[in-house]
Design a protein around this motif. Structure first.
Motif, short mmCIF file in Angstrom:
data_model
loop_
_atom_site.label_atom_id
_atom_site.label_comp_id
_atom_site.label_asym_id
_atom_site.label_seq_id
_atom_site.Cartn_x
_atom_site.Cartn_y
_atom_site.Cartn_z
N ALA A 137 0.83 -1.21 0.00
CA ALA A 137 0.00 0.00 0.00
C ALA A 137 0.86 1.26 0.00
O ALA A 137 0.54 2.24 -0.68
N MET A 138 1.96 1.24 0.75
CA MET A 138 2.84 2.42 0.78
C MET A 138 3.50 2.66 -0.57
O MET A 138 3.72 3.79 -0.96
N HIS A 139 3.80 1.60 -1.27
CA HIS A 139 4.44 1.72 -2.58
C HIS A 139 3.43 2.14 -3.64
O HIS A 139 3.70 3.03 -4.45
N ARG A 140 2.25 1.53 -3.65
CA ARG A 140 1.24 1.77 -4.68
C ARG A 140 0.47 3.06 -4.46
O ARG A 140 0.21 3.81 -5.39
N ARG A 141 0.02 3.27 -3.22
CA ARG A 141 -0.82 4.44 -2.93
C ARG A 141 -0.63 4.84 -1.47
O ARG A 141 -1.41 4.44 -0.60
N PRO A 142 0.40 5.62 -1.18
CA PRO A 142 0.70 5.98 0.20
C PRO A 142 -0.46 6.66 0.93
O PRO A 142 -0.59 6.52 2.14
N SER A 143 -1.32 7.34 0.20
CA SER A 143 -2.45 8.02 0.86
C SER A 143 -3.46 7.04 1.44
O SER A 143 -4.32 7.43 2.24
N SER A 144 -3.37 5.76 1.07
CA SER A 144 -4.29 4.77 1.63
C SER A 144 -3.91 4.41 3.07
O SER A 144 -4.71 3.83 3.79
N ILE A 145 -2.69 4.76 3.47
CA ILE A 145 -2.26 4.52 4.85
C ILE A 145 -2.63 5.76 5.66
O ILE A 145 -1.92 6.75 5.66
N GLN A 146 -3.76 5.70 6.32
CA GLN A 146 -4.26 6.84 7.09
C GLN A 146 -4.11 6.60 8.59
O GLN A 146 -4.93 7.03 9.38
N PHE A 147 -3.05 5.90 8.96
CA PHE A 147 -2.81 5.57 10.35
C PHE A 147 -1.30 5.46 10.57
O PHE A 147 -0.54 5.28 9.63
N ALA A 148 -0.90 5.59 11.81
CA ALA A 148 0.51 5.44 12.14
C ALA A 148 0.91 3.97 12.03
O ALA A 148 0.18 3.09 12.47
N ILE A 149 2.05 3.75 11.42
CA ILE A 149 2.52 2.38 11.29
C ILE A 149 3.31 2.06 12.55
O ILE A 149 4.49 2.34 12.66
N THR A 150 2.60 1.50 13.52
CA THR A 150 3.19 1.12 14.79
C THR A 150 3.04 -0.38 14.97
O THR A 150 2.25 -1.02 14.28
N GLN A 151 3.78 -0.90 15.92
CA GLN A 151 3.68 -2.34 16.18
C GLN A 151 2.28 -2.72 16.62
O GLN A 151 1.78 -3.77 16.25
N SER A 152 1.62 -1.84 17.39
CA SER A 152 0.26 -2.19 17.83
C SER A 152 -0.71 -2.23 16.66
O SER A 152 -1.55 -3.13 16.59
N ASN A 153 -0.59 -1.31 15.70
CA ASN A 153 -1.47 -1.34 14.53
C ASN A 153 -1.18 -2.56 13.66
O ASN A 153 -2.11 -3.20 13.15
N ILE A 154 0.08 -2.90 13.51
CA ILE A 154 0.43 -4.10 12.75
C ILE A 154 -0.14 -5.34 13.43
O ILE A 154 -0.69 -6.23 12.77
N SER A 155 -0.07 -5.38 14.75
CA SER A 155 -0.62 -6.52 15.49
C SER A 155 -2.13 -6.62 15.34
O SER A 155 -2.67 -7.72 15.15
N ILE A 156 -2.81 -5.47 15.41
CA ILE A 156 -4.27 -5.48 15.27
C ILE A 156 -4.68 -5.95 13.88
O ILE A 156 -5.59 -6.77 13.73
N ILE A 157 -4.01 -5.44 12.86
CA ILE A 157 -4.32 -5.86 11.49
C ILE A 157 -4.03 -7.35 11.32
O ILE A 157 -4.81 -8.08 10.71
N SER A 158 -2.92 -7.81 11.89
CA SER A 158 -2.57 -9.24 11.80
C SER A 158 -3.64 -10.11 12.43
O SER A 158 -4.03 -11.14 11.87
N LEU A 159 -4.12 -9.71 13.60
CA LEU A 159 -5.18 -10.48 14.26
C LEU A 159 -6.47 -10.46 13.45
O LEU A 159 -7.18 -11.47 13.37
N ALA A 160 -6.79 -9.30 12.86
CA ALA A 160 -8.00 -9.22 12.03
C ALA A 160 -7.88 -10.16 10.83
O ALA A 160 -8.84 -10.85 10.48
N ILE A 161 -6.72 -10.21 10.22
CA ILE A 161 -6.50 -11.12 9.10
C ILE A 161 -6.58 -12.56 9.59
O ILE A 161 -7.19 -13.43 8.94
N PHE A 162 -5.99 -12.83 10.74
CA PHE A 162 -6.03 -14.17 11.33
C PHE A 162 -7.47 -14.65 11.50
O PHE A 162 -7.80 -15.80 11.22
N PHE A 163 -8.36 -13.75 11.95
CA PHE A 163 -9.75 -14.09 12.19
C PHE A 163 -10.66 -13.78 10.99
O PHE A 163 -11.88 -13.84 11.10
N ASP A 164 -10.06 -13.40 9.84
CA ASP A 164 -10.81 -13.06 8.62
C ASP A 164 -11.85 -11.98 8.89
O ASP A 164 -12.99 -12.06 8.44
#
Length: 105
Positions: A18-45
């Motif tokens: 997303a950062m490479h293709r369309r950086p404006s789509s990242i509307q949040f801070a890239i922190t470990q907690s956000n990465i963890s939340i997204i990972s869990l959401a993907i884990f649980f579909d």
């Protein structure tokens, strides 16, 4: 590789994509907690949650990522959840308001 490890690796790839293709789509801070939340959401579909928390543009980039990898079933699953979310956000509050107005005072 466990499903949780896969989800974490996928999250990191999605953010890079997303950062490479369309950086404006990242509307949040890239922190470990956000990465963890997204990972869990993907884990649980749970892509609706990602759309609510991180914005639809990011989820649209996720769909493009899966399209590039020709994982069309995942794309369809995400689009179905986004349609469900649109229904929940638009129709259900209108329905609730209509019923509340109809209640006697």
């Amino acid at each position: 590789m466990s499903k949780l490890d896969y989800s974490l690796a996928l999250t990191e790839n999605l953010i890079r994509y997303a950062m490479h293709r369309r950086p404006s789509s990242i509307q949040f801070a890239i922190t470990q907690s956000n990465i963890s939340i997204i990972s869990l959401a993907i884990f649980f579909d749970e892509y609706r949650g990602i759309a609510v928390l991180y914005g639809r543009p990011f989820v649209e980039q996720m769909i493009k990522y899966f399209e590039d990898r020709e994982e069309y079933e995942v794309c369809g699953f995400i689009l179905k959840q986004l349609d469900d979310l649109r229904f929940e956000l638009e129709y259900i509050p209108q329905l609730a308001t209509k019923h509340l107005v109809a209640l006697p005072a």
